[in-house]
Design an enzyme around this catalytic site. Structure first.
Site, PDB file in Angstrom:
ATOM      1  CG  ASP A 300      97.548  95.160  27.599  1.00 27.06           C
ATOM      2  OD1 ASP A 300      96.648  95.549  26.832  1.00 27.06           O
ATOM      3  OD2 ASP A 300      97.946  95.832  28.577  1.00 27.06           O
ATOM      4  CB  CYS A 327      92.912  99.727  24.120  1.00 27.19           C
ATOM      5  SG  CYS A 327      94.202  99.612  22.868  1.00 27.19           S
TER       6      CYS A 327
END
Length: 374
Positions: A300, A327
């Site tokens: 992540d 993201c």
């Protein structure tokens, strides 16, 4: 009615927005919608110098809380922000001469209003970012806020006296409450202060992490390595599905939070969880050299994605599955392509609308080692 300019897709129906947000970097996959496309923001920041003057509101004949409609994603934080704004610009400035901070002159006390709300707990944190820790008439501020909003659990002063565009300083003083709020994310109990990194959209983050858990396909005997683990929420939300959890994060405060979160989940979770403060790439390379062979690796990374050191260590550790939460779909696609060149296969990808009514989305990619089953 005026809307926040950050919401670039305000006027379109939400189902149309999701249809438009098929992202090229995610192979045209449909975007996963979230349960509530309005009223979902759990964090609110506002420059005190841009506040609405109480006198101007009265002169225009606008009832106070009608003006709250300018923010459709942060209710009820918008209402709290408006009340604090009235206090700062009305009671403080008009009655006691307490002025908002002026960026050009460097004078004034109150710089920003920073709010957080626990989506599941309902607890609210009010934080005024000021140039000094002493706030005149602070008891009156606390009483006024508590009378209007009983869910306020902490009222804080964060001190930032530097000439900078960074919102928060390093020192925080509590005027009321424990100095944090509590909430849960995917069943993981968390404590949030003003400096804690936390997903701003709890319900969407839970959907994002739920998809990551599905893609991980953990078995009870598995070792899960969670790189870029933050305060541990992704890994800890899956701790009951694996034998051991190892988390790595470069921010010391986040690692302290991860350990505390694991302890609050009980002895069984705490005993199977280990968290290390280190650069993800360096830690991955060291763990690979030490012979660690996790069954599943969770990635992540920040927007820039993973560096080659990290990806090389992942390949060396040879996990059965890699789950990549991103993201930034562009860098996720780049890193997934690199992993595909080194023995992994991208099985599926799912974009998630973590920031409704904007053009941004996050995504989850599932990669497996060896041939994909037809």
């Amino acid at each position: 009615m005026l809307f926040c300019t950050a919401l670039t897709l305000t006027y379109l129906p939400y189902n149309i927005i999701c249809a438009l947000l098929r992202c090229n970097q995610c192979a045209g996959a449909a975007v996963e919608p979230i349960p509530d496309a309005i009223n979902h923001h759990n964090t609110f920041r506002h420059c005190a110098g841009d506040g609405v003057k109480v006198e101007a509101i009265h002169a225009l004949g606008i009832p106070a809380f009608d003006h709250v409609a300018v923010c459709i994603i942060a209710h009820p934080l918008a209402a709290v922000r408006f009340l604090v704004d009235i206090f700062v610009h009305g009671f403080c400035a008009a009655v006691h001469g307490i002025q908002p901070y002026d960026e050009e002159s460097g004078k004034g006390l109150v710089r920003h209003i920073f709010l957080r709300r626990g989506t599941h707990s309902g607890q609210i944190m009010v934080c005024l970012v000021c140039t000094r820790p002493k706030f005149p008439h602070s008891e009156e501020l606390v009483t006024s806020l508590r009378e209007q909003f009983s869910d306020i659990a902490s009222v804080l002063i964060n001190v930032n006296a530097k000439k900078t565009n960074v919102i928060l300083g390093e020192e925080t003083v509590s005027l009321y409450g424990p100095g944090y709020i509590e909430d849960t994310l995917c069943g993981v109990p968390v404590r949030l202060g003003p400096l804690s990194f936390y997903q701003v959209n709890t319900l969407a983050a839970e959907r994002l992490y739920g998809i990551a858990a599905e893609y991980a396909q953990l078995e009870p005997s598995d070792v899960l390595l969670d790189l870029y683990c933050g305060m541990g929420t992704i890994g800890l939300s899956m701790a009951d599905r694996c034998r051991e959890l190892i988390g790595v994060e470069i921010v010391p405060e986040a690692i302290d939070s991860a350990k505390a979160n694991a302890a609050r989940m009980g002895d069984a979770v705490a005993a199977k969880s280990r968290f290390f403060c280190a650069d993800a790439g360096q830690a991955a390379a060291r763990l690979a050299a030490e012979g660690l062979r996790p069954d599943v690796i969770m990635l992540d990374p920040p927007r820039k994605g993973c560096d080659e050191t990290t990806l090389s260590a992942v390949v060396q550790m040879s996990p059965r599955r890699v789950v990549y939460v991103s993201c930034n779909p562009s860098t996720a696609a780049r890193d997934a392509a690199w992993l595909e060149e080194h023995g992994y296969h991208a099985e599926k990808v799912q974009p998630v609308d973590l920031f409704p009514r904007t053009r941004h989305c996050e995504c989850v990619i599932a990669l497996s080692k060896g041939e994909i089953d037809s």
